[in-house]
Design a protein around this motif. Structure first.
Motif, PDB file in Angstrom:
ATOM      1  N   THR A  29      26.097  -9.388 114.482  1.00  0.00           N
ATOM      2  CA  THR A  29      25.065  -8.806 115.768  1.00  0.00           C
ATOM      3  C   THR A  29      23.772  -8.180 115.830  1.00  0.00           C
ATOM      4  OG1 THR A  29      26.635  -7.511 116.110  1.00  0.00           O
ATOM      5  CG2 THR A  29      27.253  -9.055 116.769  1.00  0.00           C
ATOM      6  N   GLY A  59      28.118  -3.954 113.480  1.00  0.00           N
ATOM      7  CA  GLY A  59      27.446  -5.322 113.764  1.00  0.00           C
ATOM      8  C   GLY A  59      28.073  -6.763 112.710  1.00  0.00           C
ATOM      9  N   ARG A  79      36.237  -6.308 109.248  1.00  0.00           N
ATOM     10  CA  ARG A  79      35.011  -6.014 108.865  1.00  0.00           C
ATOM     11  C   ARG A  79      34.712  -6.126 107.471  1.00  0.00           C
ATOM     12  NH1 ARG A  79      33.738  -1.421 112.304  1.00  0.00           N
ATOM     13  NH2 ARG A  79      35.748  -0.943 113.316  1.00  0.00           N
ATOM     14  N   VAL A 128      36.332  -6.674 118.411  1.00  0.00           N
ATOM     15  CA  VAL A 128      35.922  -6.110 119.703  1.00  0.00           C
ATOM     16  C   VAL A 128      36.001  -6.487 120.239  1.00  0.00           C
ATOM     17  CG1 VAL A 128      34.517  -7.927 117.314  1.00  0.00           C
ATOM     18  CG2 VAL A 128      35.654  -8.833 118.971  1.00  0.00           C
ATOM     19  N   THR A 136      29.639  -6.901 120.033  1.00  0.00           N
ATOM     20  CA  THR A 136      30.286  -5.980 119.219  1.00  0.00           C
ATOM     21  C   THR A 136      29.867  -4.575 120.176  1.00  0.00           C
ATOM     22  OG1 THR A 136      28.450  -5.659 117.895  1.00  0.00           O
ATOM     23  CG2 THR A 136      30.641  -6.810 117.287  1.00  0.00           C
TER      24      THR A 136
END
Length: 708
Positions: free
Chosen positions: A606, A611, A635, A643, A693
Motif C-alpha cells: 500500500t 503496508g 505479513r 487489516v 492498511t
C-alpha cells in the motif's frame, strides 16, 4: 453353579478378542478422516505445459511433513523441489522442477488429518499426452501395516480400560458402597486403570511411526517421539497420563476407606468428596479423546467436544457399571452379596445413562452424517446403524432384567430349622470332646476321653472338607471384613475353651477351638451360598447381565471402529467433489482450468508504513453456483495480518459481468471468509482484492482464474 463361572468368563474374553480383531482388521482401509476434495492439476487431466506447482485441497486442515507431498515422473524419479507449504485454509502446494518433459506424472501424499488420523493416496496427471509409467498410482498408508494394527488395538484397550475403571468406580460409589471391600471388584477397577495406563503409553510410543513410516523399528525413535509431543494428539496423551496419576489416588482412597469404620456423617462427606473428585478426573480423561479426535473438527467443535465428553461418561457409567455388576453377581462373597437396593440403584443410573446416550448420539449422528442417505451409502453410516441396533438389543435385555430385579431375594434370610440343626451339629463334636476330657481328669480313666476325642476327630474332616469344597471355588472373594472374622471368632472360642478346659492342655484346646471356628464359619458360608445360588431370580439376573455384557463387548468394538472410520459427511463431500472435477483426458489450455478449488496468491504494497504483505484467496469448489471464499492476509514474515478493510470483486470481462462485490467477514487474525458466493457462469474471471492498511494507504491487486 460356581464351577461354571470360569468357562463363561473365558468365553466372554474370547468373544471380546475375536470381535475386536475382526472389526479392527476390517477397519484399516477406511481409517482416514480428511479427504482429498480437489487438486491442481486435476486427477487424470492432460495439460499442454508443465505446471510450476501442484496443489492439493483437503476437506479439513491437515499436518504435512517434509515428504508429505511427492511428484514422480514416468521413471519414478522425484521432480518436486522444496518442502510442501500451506497456502491457507485446506490447500497445500509443492513446487516442481522446470522444463519437465511430456508424460504421465504421479502425485502421492501422506498427511495427518486434524482429527489425528493418517491420510494417504495418489493420483496421476499428464503433460502433453499420457505415457506409460513405472509408478503405481496408489499409496499404502502407514495405518495399514503392523504398526497400524497395534495402534488400533491400543485404541480399543484404552477405551475398554476407561469404561471399566470409570464405570466400576461409579458403580461402587453410587450404587453399592459395600462393594469397596470386595476384592473381585477392586481387582476389576484396578485392572481398568492398568489397561488404560499401559495402552496410553503404547499409543504415545506408536504414534510417531503410525503417522509417518509405519515401521515397527521406528517405535522407539526419540526424534519421532519428540515430534509427537508437539502435536495435539501427543499433548492429549500426556494429559491423559497425568490424569491417570490422579485417578490412582482416587482409587486408593475409594477402596482404602473400606478398612476403616466411620460414622454416617464421615461416610457422607467422604462419598461427596470422592464423587466430585472422581467426576472431575473422569471428565478430564474423556476430554483427552474429545479434544483430539472427531469432535474437535468439523461443524460446531465448541459444542461437539462437551457433548462428546458427556457421551463417553454415559458409556462408561452404563457399560462399566454393568461389568462391575456382573463381577459382583458372580464373584462377591456370600455375606457381601449384591442386594436388591444396589441393583435398583444401578438400574436408575443405567436408565439415565441411556437417555444421555440417545440425546448426545442424535447430535453426533447429525454432525457426522449430515443426510439420511449417509446411513446406507457410507461405511460410517452402516456401522452406526449396527451400533444403534446393538444398543436397542441391550436396552431390551435390560428391560427384561427388571423383572428379575423386582423379585430378587435379599441375602441373609432367616435360619430354617434344618440349618439350625446343621449349625448345632457342627459344634457337637468339639463339645463332646471337651466333656470327655473333663471326665477323664476327674476319674482317671483316659479311655473314655480318648474315645470321644477320636469321634470328634473323625467327624471333623467332614466339616473341613465341606468348607474346603465350598471355599476353594471362591478364593478371591474375601472382603476386608471377612478376613478379620477368623481371628475374632477364634478369640471368643479360646475363651470358651479355657473355661471348659479342666484337665486339658492349653495348646490342644486352642487348636480345637480354632478348628471349631473354621467349622462354624464354613457352615455359615455354605448356608449363605446355598441361599444365594438357590434364588431363581438371582440366577435369572446373572444370566441377563451376562447377556448384556456380551453385547456390550461387541458394542465397544463397533464404537472403536467408528472412531477410525471416515465420517459419512466427509465421504459424501469427497465423492461430490471428485465427480464434479472429473473430465475426459483431453488437453487443456491451462493447468488451472476447471480445478476443484482455486487458490490465488497476490502480494500487495500500500506504500505506507507496515503496508506490505500477501493476500491469499481460496475459492471452493470454484464452479458455477454457490462457492465458499476464504481470504488469508499475511505479513512478509509470514505472520497473520489484520487489516482495517478488505474487499473482493469478481469480474468476467468476456461476458461483461461484474464487478460482483464480496465483503468477507472476519473469522480470526488475518482470516476472513464469505459463504454463498455466486458464480453465474464459467469463464476466465478476474479476482480483485482491495486492501487498506491505514486511513490513507490502500491498494488493489488482481489475478485471473478459470472458474467453472
Amino acid at each position: 453353579m460356581t464351577q461354571t463361572i470360569a468357562p463363561r468368563v473365558r468365553t466372554l474374553v474370547l468373544l471380546f478378542l475375536a470381535v475386536t480383531g475382526a472389526l479392527l482388521a476390517g477397519a484399516a482401509p477406511a481409517s482416514a478422516h480428511a479427504a482429498l476434495t480437489g487438486s491442481d492439476p486435476r486427477q487424470g487431466t492432460v495439460v499442454e505445459t508443465a505446471p510450476a506447482q501442484v496443489s492439493l485441497t483437503f476437506s479439513e486442515p491437515v499436518a504435512v511433513s517434509d515428504d508429505a507431498l511427492r511428484v514422480l515422473d514416468p521413471k519414478g524419479e522425484r521432480v518436486d523441489k522444496g518442502d510442501p507449504a500451506g497456502t491457507g485454509g485446506t490447500t497445500y502446494t509443492v513446487r516442481l522442477l522446470g522444463g519437465l518433459p511430456d508424460g504421465t506424472y504421479t502425485v502421492t501424499y501422506q498427511v495427518v488429518s486434524a482429527d489425528s488420523h493418517p491420510v494417504a493416496g495418489a493420483f496421476t496427471f499428464s503433460v502433453g499426452a499420457p505415457s506409460e509409467t513405472s509408478v503405481e498410482a496408489s499409496a499404502q498408508s502407514s495405518a495399514d501395516g503392523l504398526v497400524g494394527s497395534l495402534y488400533g488395538a491400543g485404541r480399543y484397550l484404552s477405551y475398554a480400560g476407561f469404561v471399566v475403571m470409570v464405570g466400576g468406580a461409579a458403580f461402587v460409589l453410587a450404587c453399592w458402597q459395600r462393594g469397596s471391600g470386595v476384592r473381585a471388584v477392586q481387582r476389576l477397577v484396578v485392572s481398568g486403570w492398568l489397561t488404560l495406563t499401559a495402552s496410553t503409553l503404547a499409543l504415545l510410543l506408536l504414534r510417531g511411526s503410525y503417522t509417518s513410516s509405519g515401521k515397527i523399528g521406528d517405535v522407539l525413535d526419540l526424534t519421532l517421539l519428540s515430534g509427537v509431543l508437539q502435536t495435539k494428539t501427543g499433548a492429549a496423551l500426556v494429559s491423559r497420563l497425568l490424569l491417570l496419576a490422579a485417578a490412582a489416588l482416587f482409587i486408593a482412597v475409594l477402596f482404602g476407606s473400606a478398612q476403616y469404620r466411620r460414622n454416617d456423617e464421615e461416610r457422607r462427606d467422604l462419598s461427596l468428596g470422592l464423587a466430585v473428585g472422581g467426576t472431575v478426573v473422569a471428565a478430564g480423561l474423556a476430554a483427552s479423546w474429545a479434544m483430539s479426535e472427531h469432535a474437535s473438527q468439523g461443524l460446531q467443535p465448541g459444542l461437539a467436544m462437551p457433548v462428546d465428553v458427556v457421551h463417553l461418561l454415559a458409556v462408561a457409567a452404563w457399560l462399566g457399571g454393568l461389568t462391575a455388576l456382573l463381577v459382583a453377581l458372580y464373584r462377591a462373597p456370600a455375606d457381601t452379596a449384591v442386594d436388591t437396593a444396589a441393583v435398583q440403584r444401578f438400574s436408575r443410573l443405567a436408565f439415565g445413562s441411556v437417555i444421555a446416550l440417545v440425546v448426545t448420539g442424535i447430535y453426533q449422528s447429525w454432525r457426522q452424517l449430515g443426510s439420511w442417505s449417509a446411513f446406507t451409502d457410507t461405511r460410517y453410516g452402516q456401522l452406526l446403524l449396527f451400533k444403534i441396533g446393538l444398543v436397542a438389543v441391550m436396552v431390551g435385555i435390560a428391560y427384561a432384567s427388571r423383572r428379575w430385579t423386582a423379585r430378587l431375594a435379599e441375602p441373609g434370610a432367616p435360619w430354617t430349622p434344618r440349618e439350625k440343626r446343621e449349625e448345632t451339629a457342627a459344634t457337637v463334636p468339639a463339645t463332646g470332646g471337651g466333656a470327655g476330657q473333663e471326665g477323664t481328669g476327674a476319674t482317671g480313666t483316659g479311655e473314655t476321653g480318648a474315645g470321644t476325642e477320636k469321634t470328634a476327630t473323625a467327624s471333623a474332616p467332614t466339616h473341613v472338607s465341606t468348607a474346603s469344597a465350598d471355599t476353594d471355588t471362591d478364593t478371591d472373594t474375601d472382603t476386608d471384613t471377612e478376613r478379620e472374622k477368623p481371628a475374632a471368632v477364634t478369640g471368643s472360642a479360646e475363651v470358651r475353651a479355657e473355661d471348659s478346659g479342666a484337665g486339658a492342655k492349653a495348646g490342644g484346646d486352642s487348636a480345637r477351638a480354632a478348628q471349631l471356628a473354621r467349622q462354624r464359619a464354613a457352615v455359615a458360608t455354605a448356608r449363605q451360598k446355598r441361599l444365594r445360588d438357590a434364588d431363581p431370580n438371582r440366577f435369572g439376573l446373572r444370566r441377563s447381565v451376562l447377556a448384556e455384557a456380551g453385547v456390550a463387548v461387541v458394542l465397544l468394538a463397533i464404537t472403536t471402529v467408528l472412531t477410525q472410520t471416515e465420517p459419512g459427511r466427509t465421504e459424501q463431500e469427497a465423492e461430490r467433489a471428485a465427480s464434479a472435477s472429473s473430465v475426459p483426458s483431453a488437453p487443456s489450455s491451462s493447468s488451472a482450468q476447471g480445478t476443484g478449488a482455486v487458490t490465488l496468491n497476490m502480494p500487495f504494497d500500500t506504500g505506507g508504513k507496515d503496508g506490505k504483505g500477501v493476500v491469499t484467496i481460496d475459492l471452493d469448489p470454484a464452479r458455477v453456483g454457490g462457492n465458499s471464499l476464504h481470504v488469508y492476509v499475511e505479513r512478509t514474515d509470514g505472520k497473520a495480518f489484520d487489516v482495517p478493510e478488505l474487499k473482493v470483486a469478481l469480474t468476467l470481462s468476456a461476458k461483461s459481468i461484474g464487478p460482483l462485490p464480496v465483503v468477507p467477514d472476519r473469522v480470526s487474525t488475518g482470516h476472513l471468509s464469505a459463504s454463498g458466493v455466486q458464480i453465474p457462469m464459467a469463464g476466465d474471471w478476474t479476482v480483485e482484492v482491495t486492501v487498506r492498511t491505514s486511513d490513507i494507504d490502500q491498494v488493489t491487486v488482481s489475478k485471473n482464474a478459470q472458474i467453472g
